[in-house]
Write an enzyme that holds these catalytic residues in place. Sequence first.
Site, PDB file in Angstrom:
ATOM      1  CE  LYS A  16     121.908  61.781  91.080  1.00  0.00           C
ATOM      2  NZ  LYS A  16     121.963  59.942  91.012  1.00  0.00           N
ATOM      3  CB  THR A  17     128.985  62.255  91.543  1.00  0.00           C
ATOM      4  OG1 THR A  17     127.682  62.497  92.499  1.00  0.00           O
ATOM      5  CG2 THR A  17     130.400  62.838  92.450  1.00  0.00           C
ATOM      6  CB  THR A  18     130.371  59.133  87.376  1.00  0.00           C
ATOM      7  OG1 THR A  18     130.707  58.649  89.019  1.00  0.00           O
ATOM      8  CG2 THR A  18     132.517  58.483  86.120  1.00  0.00           C
ATOM      9  CE  LYS A  38     124.238  64.233  96.474  1.00  0.00           C
ATOM     10  NZ  LYS A  38     123.778  63.183  95.535  1.00  0.00           N
ATOM     11  NE  ARG A 207     130.944  50.559  85.499  1.00  0.00           N
ATOM     12  CZ  ARG A 207     130.094  51.035  86.214  1.00  0.00           C
ATOM     13  NH1 ARG A 207     129.547  52.209  85.211  1.00  0.00           N
ATOM     14  NH2 ARG A 207     130.025  50.970  87.263  1.00  0.00           N
TER      15      ARG A 207
END
Length: 229
Positions: A16-18, A38, A207
Amino acid sequence: MSQAYFVTGTDTDIGKTTIAAGLLHAARMAGLSTAAAKPVASGCRLTDEGLRNDDALALLGECSLALRYQEVNPLAFEPAIAPHLAAREAGVLLDVAALRGPVQNILDKRADLTLVEGAGGWRVPLAGQASLSDLAISLRLPVILVVGVRLGCINQALLTAEAIARDGLQLAGWVANLVDPQTSRLEDNLATLAERLPAPCLGFVPRLAKATPAAVAAHLDLALLDPAL
Ligand SMILES: Nc1ncnc2c1ncn2[C@@H]1O[C@H](COP(=O)(O)OP(=O)(O)OP(=O)(O)O)[C@@H](O)[C@H]1O
Ligand SMILES: [Mg+2]
């Protein structure tokens, strides 16, 4: 223009943060102003300035608006456990009322793009019977779903999309983030997600050796979220 979204995921630790940082980066590179929140974070480090959470710091790093840490992350807890348990241990009432005001303050700054990252998945508990999804409902935010692609993610993604719809919110878009590069029949899995999720796919993020906001942004298309972005 001012667009705001709640970023949720199929699970904790799936990107999510990425992805949120990548979306904010893409917006900044397009000359748009950005802000983020956040609202509740567990898993924080005690620093000289107080508790600090890596997610909030990563999001803050992609905000073009000058925001203070406390504005972005008003509720921070040290143990890396479920937020409602961390809050209970700290003697803090973690309810929608505690989170709504600070997030509304960020939204009121009306950045071109504001992203609010949840914690864990869609139905993460707050105090009592409430869930973090109630915050998104209360703020009427459209939702971006980050699907952590691995075996089992289709079920998680579809259940999450159903819950978002049942909660009366719009699924504005989803992102396929490759969690397990060994996922068998990857293309077929992605096609199934695309067929069944009722929103545009903003991108497939492989990835990456280093999942920096810039590297992630290269795989995302903000215009699919809203042509104005
Ligand atoms: N596409 C990717 N390629 C390489 N590493 C990634 C990718 N996506 C995420 N990661 C890494 O996986 C870890 C978890 O990602 P992230 O912190 O974004 O997940 P999250 O869903 O926000 O977690 P949380 O539930 O704790 O908020 C991080 O170390 C991140 O750098
Ligand atoms: Mg996160």
